[in-house]
Design a protein around this motif. Structure first.
Motif, mmCIF file in Angstrom:
data_model
loop_
_atom_site.group_PDB
_atom_site.id
_atom_site.type_symbol
_atom_site.label_atom_id
_atom_site.label_comp_id
_atom_site.label_asym_id
_atom_site.label_seq_id
_atom_site.Cartn_x
_atom_site.Cartn_y
_atom_site.Cartn_z
ATOM 1 N N VAL A 157 25.665 1.362 -34.961
ATOM 2 C CA VAL A 157 24.623 0.344 -34.974
ATOM 3 C C VAL A 157 23.767 0.590 -36.205
ATOM 4 O O VAL A 157 23.454 1.716 -36.545
ATOM 5 C CB VAL A 157 23.809 0.479 -33.668
ATOM 6 C CG1 VAL A 157 22.441 -0.122 -33.815
ATOM 7 C CG2 VAL A 157 24.572 -0.135 -32.515
ATOM 8 N N ARG A 158 23.400 -0.480 -36.901
ATOM 9 C CA ARG A 158 22.592 -0.290 -38.113
ATOM 10 C C ARG A 158 21.116 -0.307 -37.768
ATOM 11 O O ARG A 158 20.695 -1.028 -36.864
ATOM 12 C CB ARG A 158 22.885 -1.415 -39.099
ATOM 13 C CG ARG A 158 24.339 -1.462 -39.482
ATOM 14 C CD ARG A 158 24.572 -2.549 -40.481
ATOM 15 N NE ARG A 158 25.955 -3.000 -40.394
ATOM 16 C CZ ARG A 158 26.408 -4.105 -40.985
ATOM 17 N NH1 ARG A 158 25.582 -4.870 -41.661
ATOM 18 N NH2 ARG A 158 27.665 -4.432 -40.870
ATOM 19 N N PRO A 159 20.325 0.481 -38.499
ATOM 20 C CA PRO A 159 18.888 0.501 -38.189
ATOM 21 C C PRO A 159 18.237 -0.839 -38.489
ATOM 22 O O PRO A 159 18.641 -1.547 -39.409
ATOM 23 C CB PRO A 159 18.344 1.594 -39.119
ATOM 24 C CG PRO A 159 19.376 1.810 -40.153
ATOM 25 C CD PRO A 159 20.682 1.338 -39.616
ATOM 26 N N ARG A 160 17.252 -1.204 -37.684
ATOM 27 C CA ARG A 160 16.499 -2.438 -37.918
ATOM 28 C C ARG A 160 15.120 -2.261 -37.301
ATOM 29 O O ARG A 160 14.905 -1.358 -36.491
ATOM 30 C CB ARG A 160 17.213 -3.644 -37.291
ATOM 31 C CG ARG A 160 17.349 -3.544 -35.785
ATOM 32 C CD ARG A 160 18.024 -4.764 -35.164
ATOM 33 N NE ARG A 160 18.049 -4.646 -33.708
ATOM 34 C CZ ARG A 160 17.081 -5.052 -32.908
ATOM 35 N NH1 ARG A 160 15.999 -5.628 -33.411
ATOM 36 N NH2 ARG A 160 17.152 -4.886 -31.607
ATOM 37 N N LYS A 161 14.188 -3.144 -37.664
ATOM 38 C CA LYS A 161 12.860 -3.095 -37.051
ATOM 39 C C LYS A 161 12.959 -3.580 -35.616
ATOM 40 O O LYS A 161 13.578 -4.605 -35.353
ATOM 41 C CB LYS A 161 11.917 -4.034 -37.799
ATOM 42 C CG LYS A 161 11.459 -3.530 -39.132
ATOM 43 C CD LYS A 161 10.335 -4.426 -39.627
ATOM 44 C CE LYS A 161 10.385 -4.544 -41.130
ATOM 45 N NZ LYS A 161 9.292 -5.337 -41.670
ATOM 46 N N LEU A 162 12.312 -2.864 -34.722
ATOM 47 C CA LEU A 162 12.464 -3.222 -33.305
ATOM 48 C C LEU A 162 11.260 -3.992 -32.764
ATOM 49 O O LEU A 162 11.272 -4.446 -31.623
ATOM 50 C CB LEU A 162 12.661 -1.951 -32.468
ATOM 51 C CG LEU A 162 13.886 -1.107 -32.829
ATOM 52 C CD1 LEU A 162 13.947 0.133 -31.953
ATOM 53 C CD2 LEU A 162 15.173 -1.909 -32.667
ATOM 54 N N GLN A 197 21.813 -5.751 -36.615
ATOM 55 C CA GLN A 197 22.250 -4.600 -35.823
ATOM 56 C C GLN A 197 23.762 -4.409 -35.857
ATOM 57 O O GLN A 197 24.252 -3.294 -35.969
ATOM 58 C CB GLN A 197 21.763 -4.761 -34.377
ATOM 59 C CG GLN A 197 22.145 -3.596 -33.477
ATOM 60 C CD GLN A 197 21.326 -3.554 -32.189
ATOM 61 O OE1 GLN A 197 20.158 -3.916 -32.161
ATOM 62 N NE2 GLN A 197 21.950 -3.131 -31.104
#
Lengths: 469, 169
Positions: free
Chosen positions: B20-25, B96
């Motif tokens: 899973v790629r990092p992203r703002k949550l 994601q």
């Protein structure tokens, strides 16, 4: 590890290993298609596995289990016996591999002494739930897994996670279920991780036998002394992360220096990745500080398991003097006593012996990196570089010294780097997996992290607001 | 089967679930491809206590958005187009999982060069169809609950089957 050690490690096949792995592959193939409908070939593969165990304590029961399953009656006890038989074969393979490695490295290993196993009360209904799900999986086979079958484990896994004594089983089943879910429909998968899923299935079945599992690590002593870190290995699946610190313990009483590990494992979610992982381990600041600042640790009365694992208590440790892991590896690693391996843990996947390698020529070819050491080539597993640390395949390819773990998988040895000394743009660079334990030190990574926001804090805020209503 | 995949099948520690790629949550704390849907939870922009449960169904591409208490999203009367919550869900899912994986799951045919959540929504032509919010919301709570479980310093040897592997760099 010198050229002579590597050459001894790679010196020809180890007798019996290939034959044992072929028997295991036969069993694994039966599990791909399901024990509910074994053809003649796959029934023969089960008998062959049982046949290999004939002279051992499982022999009679394994033979009976293979026969009954071939006849179409798959009972729970039969599955447990065959899972045990598969584990016993892998145990033998593990021992042969580790013997070869110890001999090549000149490493002395403590003999296994069974400690009295602490009888802790176990939630038998939960374990029965695990066994019954594993039973259904075996009958359906990996090819027959669908969403309903995967979801059938949800409640059991949730209950397991809430039971601290059953964390091993919980984390294992959760990881397996997530892989099966992501792979549905499995019937159309191009390739299927047959060895891996059979490994996970068999281990889970052994861990979920009624009563406390025999042969798991038990407390053996409490120890005090100076702990010098070699490096940190990181394990991760969608909902769990574990760090395992490899270190040399110099006992306060002046005994032999020994190789030990200290682990911290925390539950997580799949969207927490990269350097943010360290924030899940923040309750152990002394340990993380030692990793980030390359310090020794003074420990007092820490429990040591018979597997060589310290049960970490951060308040039993204090930061010591600066200690360069490369110096520790050069000076102390060679003479340190390696721990015995508890019976249930004997599987090649667990082999992870710390070594120092230098004097090699690194070669990068496509995505692969190898170290040439005196004419023999050692594969370097550059996939296994965690995103929470500064090591990259490029840095490893530019390195001149490496602390790593020797591992074995898929029929071959490989080195998993934990730290490297390299030359980048004619300047010496040193990087360790644990360098970012207190936060990233690379300005580019710091910036990216700041931009992405604190994922752990965001989710904790949401949990605080939504969970306790 | 070629030699490479048969060697892969005989390995113990291999990656099965794509990373899973990092992203703002902050806006969209939860996204998943599950139960035949792209579904997730979108935080309300105005009320910190409120969240929306939004989803697109694979194949039919019907979509749904309501609060976690099952009140329909005000911006989504029948016959309209997807609301901003659904757009946010699609955009974050693409971050994601990557656009290809999401499109494959939803069975959306995308033009070459399609790369964003907007491209994904544009490639679908479904109708509003209420999907149950309670199931997705409880899966989100279960997801959050992982962060409430205490850590442990007793080793978990089984984690050796789950090495931390580098991102696709």
């Amino acid at each position: 590890m010198l050229a002579v050690n590597l050459s001894e490690l790679l010196d020809g096949p180890i007798p019996g290993v290939e034959e044992a792995l072929d028997l295991i592959a036969g069993f694994d193939d039966a599990l791909v298609h399901g024990l509910g409908r074994l053809g003649e070939d796959r029934a023969a593969a089960l008998s062959a596995l049982a046949g290999a165990l004939a002279a051992g304590p499982l022999g009679v029961r394994a033979g009976e289990a293979a026969e009954k399953i071939a006849a179409g009656s798959v009972a729970a006890e039969h599955l447990s016996v065959l899972a045990g038989g598969r584990a016993a074969l892998f145990g033998a393979v593990h021992d042969a591999l580790l013997d070869r490695l110890d001999a090549a490295l000149g490493r002395t290993r403590a003999p296994w002494e069974a400690s009295p196993s602490a009888d802790s009360p176990v939630a038998d209904n939960l374990l029965a739930g695990c066994r019954s799900w594993l039973h259904e999986l075996a009958i359906a086979g990996w090819r027959g897994v669908d969403h309903d079958l995967v979801s059938a484990a949800d409640q059991t896994i949730e209950a397991l996670l809430a039971a601290p004594d059953l964390r091993r089983t919980a984390v294992l089943l959760d990881g397996l279920a997530a892989e099966l879910r992501a792979s549905c429909p499995t019937a159309t998968m191009e390739r299927l991780p047959a060895r891996r899923w059979a490994d996970l299935w068999a281990r889970a079945l052994l861990l979920s036998q009624p009563g406390a599992p025999a042969g798991t690590p038990q407390p053996a002593a409490t120890v005090s002394g100076r702990l010098l870190v070699l490096g940190v290995d990181v394990h991760e699946h969608g909902t769990a992360v574990q760090i395992q610190v490899h270190a040399v313990l110099e006992p306060a009483d002046g005994g032999t220096a020994r190789l030990v590990r200290a682990s911290v494992a925390a539950p997580k979610v799949d969207t927490i990745v990269g350097p943010a992982l360290w924030r899940l381990l923040q309750w152990h600041p002394v340990l993380l500080g030692a990793l980030a600042e390359h310090r020794g640790l003074n420990i007092t009365d820490l429990p040591l398991l018979d597997s060589g694992d310290l049960v970490w208590h951060d308040d039993h440790a204090e930061a010591g003097e600066p200690a360069d892991p490369f110096a520790t590896a050069r000076v102390l690693l060679g003479g340190a006593l390696a721990p015995a391996v508890p019976p249930l843990d004997r599987h090649p996947v667990r082999i992870s012996e710390p070594v120092l390698v230098e004097g090699y020529t690194a070669t990068a070819d496509g995505g692969a990196v190898t170290f040439d050491l005196g004419g023999r080539s050692l594969a370097v597993d550059v996939e296994r570089l965690p995103t929470c640390g500064p090591l990259t395949p490029e840095l490893v390819a530019a390195s001149t010294a490496c602390i790593g773990l020797v591992r074995w998988d898929g029929g071959g040895w490989a080195l998993q780097p934990l730290a490297v000394q390299a030359t980048v743009k004619r300047k010496p660079v040193t990087a360790h997996n644990g360098d970012w334990a207190l936060g990233p030190t690379d300005p580019k990574v710091v910036k990216a992290e700041a931009k992405a926001g604190d994922s752990v804090a965001v989710l904790r805020e949401r949990a605080g607001r939504l969970l306790r209503r | 089967m070629n030699a490479e995949s048969s060697a892969w099948e005989r390995r113990s520690a291999v990656r099965v679930v794509p990373p899973v790629r990092p992203r703002k949550l902050a806006k969209v704390p939860f996204v998943e491809l599950a139960d035949g849907r792209l579904q997730g939870v979108v935080s309300s922009g105005s009320d910190i206590e409120r969240v929306y449960v939004s989803s697109f169904t694979a194949g039919t591409h019907s979509y749904s958005c309501s609060t976690n208490n099952n009140r329909p999203c005000g911006a989504l009367p029948s016959g309209s187009s997807p609301c901003k919550h659904l757009h946010a869900l699609a955009a974050e899912a693409v971050l994601q999982y990557g656009v290809d994986r999401v499109a494959r799951y939803l069975r959306v045919d995308l033009d070459d060069g399609a790369s964003s959540g907007a491209d994904l929504v544009g490639g679908m032509n479904g109708q509003v169809e209420r999907a149950p919010a309670a199931t997705v919301f409880s899966r989100f709570l279960r997801h959050l609950n992982y962060l409430e479980i205490p850590d442990t310093t007793t080793p978990i040897p089984e984690m050796h089957w789950f090495p931390a592997l580098g991102a696709v760099r």
